[in-house]
Design a protein around this motif. Sequence first.
Motif, mmCIF file in Angstrom:
data_model
loop_
_atom_site.group_PDB
_atom_site.id
_atom_site.type_symbol
_atom_site.label_atom_id
_atom_site.label_comp_id
_atom_site.label_asym_id
_atom_site.label_seq_id
_atom_site.Cartn_x
_atom_site.Cartn_y
_atom_site.Cartn_z
ATOM 1 N N PHE A 196 0.838 -1.153 0.064
ATOM 2 C CA PHE A 196 -0.046 0.126 -0.012
ATOM 3 C C PHE A 196 0.862 1.381 0.131
ATOM 4 O O PHE A 196 0.501 2.386 -0.373
ATOM 5 C CB PHE A 196 -1.004 0.080 1.377
ATOM 6 N N SER A 197 2.022 1.303 0.375
ATOM 7 C CA SER A 197 2.973 2.426 0.334
ATOM 8 C C SER A 197 3.165 3.130 -0.539
ATOM 9 O O SER A 197 2.888 4.521 -0.735
ATOM 10 C CB SER A 197 4.457 1.946 1.003
ATOM 11 N N PRO A 198 3.506 2.653 -1.873
ATOM 12 C CA PRO A 198 3.524 3.446 -3.074
ATOM 13 C C PRO A 198 2.613 4.107 -3.371
ATOM 14 O O PRO A 198 2.472 5.103 -3.872
ATOM 15 C CB PRO A 198 4.097 2.604 -3.979
ATOM 16 N N PHE A 199 1.374 3.638 -3.141
ATOM 17 C CA PHE A 199 0.017 4.516 -3.960
ATOM 18 C C PHE A 199 -0.260 5.590 -2.743
ATOM 19 O O PHE A 199 -0.675 6.541 -3.414
ATOM 20 C CB PHE A 199 -1.264 3.325 -3.598
ATOM 21 N N GLY A 200 0.036 5.547 -1.515
ATOM 22 C CA GLY A 200 -0.113 6.636 -0.808
ATOM 23 C C GLY A 200 0.844 7.901 -0.721
ATOM 24 O O GLY A 200 0.549 8.927 -0.826
ATOM 25 N N VAL A 201 2.155 7.293 -1.141
ATOM 26 C CA VAL A 201 3.106 8.432 -1.453
ATOM 27 C C VAL A 201 2.698 9.125 -2.966
ATOM 28 O O VAL A 201 2.898 10.315 -2.683
ATOM 29 C CB VAL A 201 4.461 7.538 -1.452
ATOM 30 N N ILE A 202 2.467 8.338 -3.825
ATOM 31 C CA ILE A 202 2.009 9.012 -4.914
ATOM 32 C C ILE A 202 0.875 10.009 -4.847
ATOM 33 O O ILE A 202 0.764 11.187 -5.289
ATOM 34 C CB ILE A 202 1.654 8.053 -6.304
ATOM 35 N N ALA A 203 -0.072 9.551 -4.027
ATOM 36 C CA ALA A 203 -1.385 10.338 -3.848
ATOM 37 C C ALA A 203 -0.748 11.688 -3.075
ATOM 38 O O ALA A 203 -1.207 12.772 -3.172
ATOM 39 C CB ALA A 203 -2.266 9.527 -2.839
ATOM 40 N N MET A 204 -0.062 11.467 -2.080
ATOM 41 C CA MET A 204 0.493 12.538 -1.031
ATOM 42 C C MET A 204 1.228 13.550 -1.990
ATOM 43 O O MET A 204 0.793 14.914 -1.828
ATOM 44 C CB MET A 204 1.437 12.098 -0.307
ATOM 45 N N TRP A 205 2.084 13.155 -3.126
ATOM 46 C CA TRP A 205 2.724 14.024 -3.696
ATOM 47 C C TRP A 205 1.903 14.743 -4.841
ATOM 48 O O TRP A 205 2.159 16.104 -4.993
ATOM 49 C CB TRP A 205 3.953 13.462 -4.565
#
Length: 205
Positions: A108-117
């Motif tokens: 789940f981490s990369p999806f959250g990071v992309i959404a954050m940026w």
Amino acid sequence: MGPLIWAALAAAVCVPIAAAAASPLLAWRGPVYILAGFAGILALGLMLVQPLLAGGYLPGLSSYRGRRAHHWIGGALVVAVVIHVGGLWITSPPDMIDALLFSSPTPFSPFGVIAMWAIFAVALLAALRRRLGLRPRTWRIAHMLLAIVIVAGSVVHGILIEGTMETVSKAALCALVLGATMKVMADLRVRRKRATLRGESIARQ
């Protein structure tokens, strides 16, 4: 009808928060981690409000007030994300470094990071829109594309996390965020086409 719409919206946002507050997993979590987690849940709830404001679907709000509310809630969304990420950084810096570098083993981490940026990018563009001289059409396209990234990334991020959020209420909120975003984007596109055709028709007269 208006009060029912507001009540439904409040339930859609508050029920997942209340369900998470009743999770037995909170007993093993520290206060900073809990704050970070609930900031993430609140951010997901705010993502449901944003398209409804953009589409003018919330009763009792004029077009001007809807735009202003959309602006301020966008700011609140940024704050919620900062608290979410900041709290997780405080509780586990190595995990956050791995997530930010896209080397985390958790799916789940990369999806959250992309959404954050993408959220930060929208906020930055909104703040610098006039200074950059962005045309309305350019801003609209950029905003819409980033909104798609934000919603898709956040929904996948939330669904994949197995934590304090209750499964059914989480899935319902994610479905509502996704559905509302798709509905509003489709409706706004139709409205713009109608306005364009109306303008061309008037120009011919």
